[in-house]
Design a protein around this motif. Structure first.
Motif, PDB file in Angstrom:
ATOM      1  N   LEU A 110      43.793  51.370 -70.880  1.00  0.00           N
ATOM      2  CA  LEU A 110      42.686  50.417 -70.853  1.00  0.00           C
ATOM      3  C   LEU A 110      41.941  50.458 -69.533  1.00  0.00           C
ATOM      4  O   LEU A 110      40.715  50.618 -69.507  1.00  0.00           O
ATOM      5  CB  LEU A 110      43.217  49.000 -71.097  1.00  0.00           C
ATOM      6  CG  LEU A 110      42.165  47.899 -70.972  1.00  0.00           C
ATOM      7  CD1 LEU A 110      41.267  47.874 -72.200  1.00  0.00           C
ATOM      8  CD2 LEU A 110      42.804  46.535 -70.753  1.00  0.00           C
ATOM      9  N   LEU A 112      32.648  51.281 -66.227  1.00  0.00           N
ATOM     10  CA  LEU A 112      31.958  50.502 -65.207  1.00  0.00           C
ATOM     11  C   LEU A 112      31.286  51.421 -64.182  1.00  0.00           C
ATOM     12  O   LEU A 112      30.206  51.122 -63.667  1.00  0.00           O
ATOM     13  CB  LEU A 112      32.925  49.538 -64.519  1.00  0.00           C
ATOM     14  CG  LEU A 112      33.368  48.330 -65.355  1.00  0.00           C
ATOM     15  CD1 LEU A 112      34.383  47.482 -64.610  1.00  0.00           C
ATOM     16  CD2 LEU A 112      32.178  47.458 -65.763  1.00  0.00           C
ATOM     17  N   MET A 153      33.177  43.921 -60.238  1.00  0.00           N
ATOM     18  CA  MET A 153      33.966  43.937 -61.469  1.00  0.00           C
ATOM     19  C   MET A 153      34.962  45.077 -61.460  1.00  0.00           C
ATOM     20  O   MET A 153      36.060  44.945 -61.963  1.00  0.00           O
ATOM     21  CB  MET A 153      33.034  44.098 -62.654  1.00  0.00           C
ATOM     22  CG  MET A 153      32.441  42.785 -63.060  1.00  0.00           C
ATOM     23  SD  MET A 153      31.581  43.018 -64.598  1.00  0.00           S
ATOM     24  CE  MET A 153      31.293  41.332 -64.997  1.00  0.00           C
ATOM     25  N   LEU A 191      27.582  48.596 -71.467  1.00  0.00           N
ATOM     26  CA  LEU A 191      28.851  49.120 -70.934  1.00  0.00           C
ATOM     27  C   LEU A 191      29.634  48.031 -70.222  1.00  0.00           C
ATOM     28  O   LEU A 191      30.849  47.885 -70.404  1.00  0.00           O
ATOM     29  CB  LEU A 191      28.582  50.281 -69.970  1.00  0.00           C
ATOM     30  CG  LEU A 191      28.226  51.631 -70.601  1.00  0.00           C
ATOM     31  CD1 LEU A 191      27.798  52.623 -69.535  1.00  0.00           C
ATOM     32  CD2 LEU A 191      29.405  52.187 -71.390  1.00  0.00           C
ATOM     33  N   VAL A 192      28.936  47.257 -69.418  1.00  0.00           N
ATOM     34  CA  VAL A 192      29.606  46.196 -68.664  1.00  0.00           C
ATOM     35  C   VAL A 192      30.186  45.135 -69.596  1.00  0.00           C
ATOM     36  O   VAL A 192      31.354  44.766 -69.484  1.00  0.00           O
ATOM     37  CB  VAL A 192      28.638  45.546 -67.655  1.00  0.00           C
ATOM     38  CG1 VAL A 192      29.235  44.272 -67.076  1.00  0.00           C
ATOM     39  CG2 VAL A 192      28.302  46.518 -66.534  1.00  0.00           C
ATOM     40  N   ALA A 217      33.108  46.459 -71.526  1.00  0.00           N
ATOM     41  CA  ALA A 217      34.275  46.650 -70.668  1.00  0.00           C
ATOM     42  C   ALA A 217      35.024  45.327 -70.507  1.00  0.00           C
ATOM     43  O   ALA A 217      36.237  45.254 -70.706  1.00  0.00           O
ATOM     44  CB  ALA A 217      33.851  47.186 -69.308  1.00  0.00           C
ATOM     45  N   VAL A 218      34.287  44.282 -70.180  1.00  0.00           N
ATOM     46  CA  VAL A 218      34.933  42.976 -70.011  1.00  0.00           C
ATOM     47  C   VAL A 218      35.501  42.483 -71.345  1.00  0.00           C
ATOM     48  O   VAL A 218      36.581  41.898 -71.384  1.00  0.00           O
ATOM     49  CB  VAL A 218      33.950  41.953 -69.410  1.00  0.00           C
ATOM     50  CG1 VAL A 218      34.591  40.576 -69.338  1.00  0.00           C
ATOM     51  CG2 VAL A 218      33.513  42.398 -68.026  1.00  0.00           C
ATOM     52  N   ASP A 269      36.751  44.341 -73.661  1.00  0.00           N
ATOM     53  CA  ASP A 269      38.016  45.056 -73.885  1.00  0.00           C
ATOM     54  C   ASP A 269      39.144  44.468 -73.047  1.00  0.00           C
ATOM     55  O   ASP A 269      40.267  44.313 -73.521  1.00  0.00           O
ATOM     56  CB  ASP A 269      37.852  46.540 -73.513  1.00  0.00           C
ATOM     57  CG  ASP A 269      37.011  47.279 -74.541  1.00  0.00           C
ATOM     58  OD1 ASP A 269      36.709  46.698 -75.598  1.00  0.00           O
ATOM     59  OD2 ASP A 269      36.652  48.452 -74.275  1.00  0.00           O
ATOM     60  N   VAL A 270      38.841  44.152 -71.805  1.00  0.00           N
ATOM     61  CA  VAL A 270      39.873  43.614 -70.923  1.00  0.00           C
ATOM     62  C   VAL A 270      40.385  42.272 -71.440  1.00  0.00           C
ATOM     63  O   VAL A 270      41.584  42.042 -71.544  1.00  0.00           O
ATOM     64  CB  VAL A 270      39.336  43.452 -69.489  1.00  0.00           C
ATOM     65  CG1 VAL A 270      40.310  42.650 -68.639  1.00  0.00           C
ATOM     66  CG2 VAL A 270      39.101  44.814 -68.862  1.00  0.00           C
ATOM     67  N   PHE A 310      42.610  42.542 -74.377  1.00  0.00           N
ATOM     68  CA  PHE A 310      43.961  42.964 -73.984  1.00  0.00           C
ATOM     69  C   PHE A 310      44.830  41.754 -73.665  1.00  0.00           C
ATOM     70  O   PHE A 310      46.011  41.722 -73.960  1.00  0.00           O
ATOM     71  CB  PHE A 310      43.865  43.877 -72.765  1.00  0.00           C
ATOM     72  CG  PHE A 310      45.188  44.332 -72.209  1.00  0.00           C
ATOM     73  CD1 PHE A 310      45.834  45.436 -72.737  1.00  0.00           C
ATOM     74  CD2 PHE A 310      45.773  43.664 -71.139  1.00  0.00           C
ATOM     75  CE1 PHE A 310      47.059  45.856 -72.214  1.00  0.00           C
ATOM     76  CE2 PHE A 310      47.005  44.084 -70.620  1.00  0.00           C
ATOM     77  CZ  PHE A 310      47.644  45.180 -71.156  1.00  0.00           C
ATOM     78  N   TRP A 335      30.618  36.053 -71.258  1.00  0.00           N
ATOM     79  CA  TRP A 335      30.796  35.750 -69.844  1.00  0.00           C
ATOM     80  C   TRP A 335      30.207  36.866 -68.986  1.00  0.00           C
ATOM     81  O   TRP A 335      29.500  36.616 -68.006  1.00  0.00           O
ATOM     82  CB  TRP A 335      32.269  35.545 -69.476  1.00  0.00           C
ATOM     83  CG  TRP A 335      32.419  35.201 -68.022  1.00  0.00           C
ATOM     84  CD1 TRP A 335      32.322  33.967 -67.466  1.00  0.00           C
ATOM     85  CD2 TRP A 335      32.626  36.123 -66.948  1.00  0.00           C
ATOM     86  NE1 TRP A 335      32.461  34.062 -66.100  1.00  0.00           N
ATOM     87  CE2 TRP A 335      32.647  35.370 -65.760  1.00  0.00           C
ATOM     88  CE3 TRP A 335      32.810  37.511 -66.877  1.00  0.00           C
ATOM     89  CZ2 TRP A 335      32.838  35.954 -64.510  1.00  0.00           C
ATOM     90  CZ3 TRP A 335      32.992  38.100 -65.645  1.00  0.00           C
ATOM     91  CH2 TRP A 335      33.010  37.319 -64.463  1.00  0.00           C
ATOM     92  N   ALA A 336      30.488  38.103 -69.380  1.00  0.00           N
ATOM     93  CA  ALA A 336      30.044  39.247 -68.581  1.00  0.00           C
ATOM     94  C   ALA A 336      28.520  39.311 -68.491  1.00  0.00           C
ATOM     95  O   ALA A 336      27.965  39.567 -67.420  1.00  0.00           O
ATOM     96  CB  ALA A 336      30.585  40.542 -69.183  1.00  0.00           C
ATOM     97  N   TYR A 344      27.341  36.759 -66.202  1.00  0.00           N
ATOM     98  CA  TYR A 344      27.674  37.116 -64.828  1.00  0.00           C
ATOM     99  C   TYR A 344      26.738  38.182 -64.260  1.00  0.00           C
ATOM    100  O   TYR A 344      26.209  38.009 -63.156  1.00  0.00           O
ATOM    101  CB  TYR A 344      29.133  37.592 -64.734  1.00  0.00           C
ATOM    102  CG  TYR A 344      29.484  38.092 -63.365  1.00  0.00           C
ATOM    103  CD1 TYR A 344      29.583  37.218 -62.289  1.00  0.00           C
ATOM    104  CD2 TYR A 344      29.705  39.455 -63.141  1.00  0.00           C
ATOM    105  CE1 TYR A 344      29.878  37.676 -61.012  1.00  0.00           C
ATOM    106  CE2 TYR A 344      30.008  39.925 -61.862  1.00  0.00           C
ATOM    107  CZ  TYR A 344      30.092  39.025 -60.806  1.00  0.00           C
ATOM    108  OH  TYR A 344      30.375  39.488 -59.560  1.00  0.00           O
ATOM    109  N   PHE A 357      37.086  33.723 -63.054  1.00  0.00           N
ATOM    110  CA  PHE A 357      37.431  34.304 -64.352  1.00  0.00           C
ATOM    111  C   PHE A 357      38.906  34.699 -64.395  1.00  0.00           C
ATOM    112  O   PHE A 357      39.619  34.398 -65.350  1.00  0.00           O
ATOM    113  CB  PHE A 357      36.550  35.536 -64.563  1.00  0.00           C
ATOM    114  CG  PHE A 357      36.511  36.025 -65.970  1.00  0.00           C
ATOM    115  CD1 PHE A 357      36.046  35.220 -66.993  1.00  0.00           C
ATOM    116  CD2 PHE A 357      36.924  37.311 -66.265  1.00  0.00           C
ATOM    117  CE1 PHE A 357      35.999  35.683 -68.293  1.00  0.00           C
ATOM    118  CE2 PHE A 357      36.878  37.781 -67.572  1.00  0.00           C
ATOM    119  CZ  PHE A 357      36.414  36.971 -68.581  1.00  0.00           C
TER     120      PHE A 357
END
Lengths: 179, 179
Positions: A118, A126, A149, B23-24, B27-28, B30-31, B34, B45-46, B49, B103
């Motif tokens: 991940l 990013l 980030m 992409l940003v 990415a967030v 996906d995190v 998890f 949120w991303a 932000y 966050f």
DNA sequence: GCGAAAGTTCAAGAGGTTTTGAACACCTAA
DNA sequence: TTAGGTGTTCAAAACCTCTTGAACTTTCGC
């Protein structure tokens, strides 16, 4: 409190689990589910662990009320993760399974694998985002926020690595914990 | 590499996200997924932000291609978790939302809550199991194995608490990390 | 090798979670 | 107070993951 796990009707040969075994297997099932595994992985391992004596697929199937196919797939996973071993038992042609003791190690290992993939992917994305943003007319502060980030993703990885180390250390300090 | 996130056809007013924002946010997403949250919590949120400027529901809905209802529910959650704040913007009657910076703290807090409930329940059940097993004619070694599982649950809790502390420490050392 | 038992696979189904959008409620400004 | 825009709710739909069980393959004992 009843001594036997509840089951209505009278389907199979009534080989229901004693209540205490049901509690133990469900407890481990809940824990393993929290970590993103399947409930039944935990239930199977837990039963093999408390019983000590290796069990065959048929027994697992009946005691935990799983299908033939489910048992086959679950023990395959547990074997691959090295928390269950396949053994022969004299006088029987069926494989039997016994619990290995490094359950916690397995959880942390799999967790770290998943997390590694991940973070690698996220960091890559990013980075791409940052480059793309730079080629567009994006202001400096925004670029800075994207960079931050990435840092955050790195910190997350570090923290999770600490978790894994702690877990493994704790267990090894209590060596023979499960044995 | 394309500069814009892919979208076939030409549905809405073509307010698609630039690729780097896609992409940003992904990415967030996906995190956060998890960690057992919903992907779209992270995406919303991303976006708030990286944009810095507070956005209203309509904008979130269009940019992230969510439904009206979804946006409403997602921002409600994010507000409750204190990672998003609802603000007024002069000249508009609609609520706008802006990202708070804690966050990581939110993730660890929610994680610790969930884990706390789980371990409490599991410990209780294992205690019950032990007592029940004792009243049945279960041998001493089996009782010992149940006890060891309780220890294991305790260790897991400890390790996770270390993770939470580490994460929060890392972030505070990098104070103003996201600011 | 043969028959029976054991084990595996995977398409279909069950079960659970997330998202949608229409109906409804609430606000705001005039 | 009202009209129109904004926000929320929740039953139904979409979606996704897990489980089932029938068909098939492999293994075992003879």
């Amino acid at each position: 409190m009843k001594g036997y796990a509840y089951r209505s009707g009278e389907g199979e040969p009534s080989l229901q689990l004693p209540m205490w075994e049901a509690l133990v297997t469900d407890a481990v099932g809940d824990v393993i589910e929290f970590w993103g595994f399947k409930r039944n992985h935990g239930r199977v391992w837990a039963l093999l662990y408390v019983r000590e004596e290796p069990m065959n697929s048929k027994e697992l199937q009946e005691d935990l009320e799983l299908s033939k196919g489910a048992v086959s797939m679950i023990v395959r996973d547990l074997e691959q993760w090295k928390v269950v071993q396949r053994v022969r038992k004299p006088g029987s042609s069926a494989w039997h399974f016994e619990a290995e003791l490094d359950f916690m190690e397995m959880i942390t290992r799999v967790l770290q694998e998943r997390e590694g993939e991940l973070i690698a992917r996220v960091s890559e994305d990013l980075k791409d985002a940052e480059n793309l943003a730079r080629t567009s007319d994006v202001d400096e502060e925004t670029l800075e926020r994207i960079k931050r980030m990435r840092t955050l993703a790195g910190l997350m990885k570090q923290a999770l690595d600490v978790f894994v180390k702690t877990a493994q250390l704790d267990v090894s300090q209590t060596r023979d914990l499960l044995g």
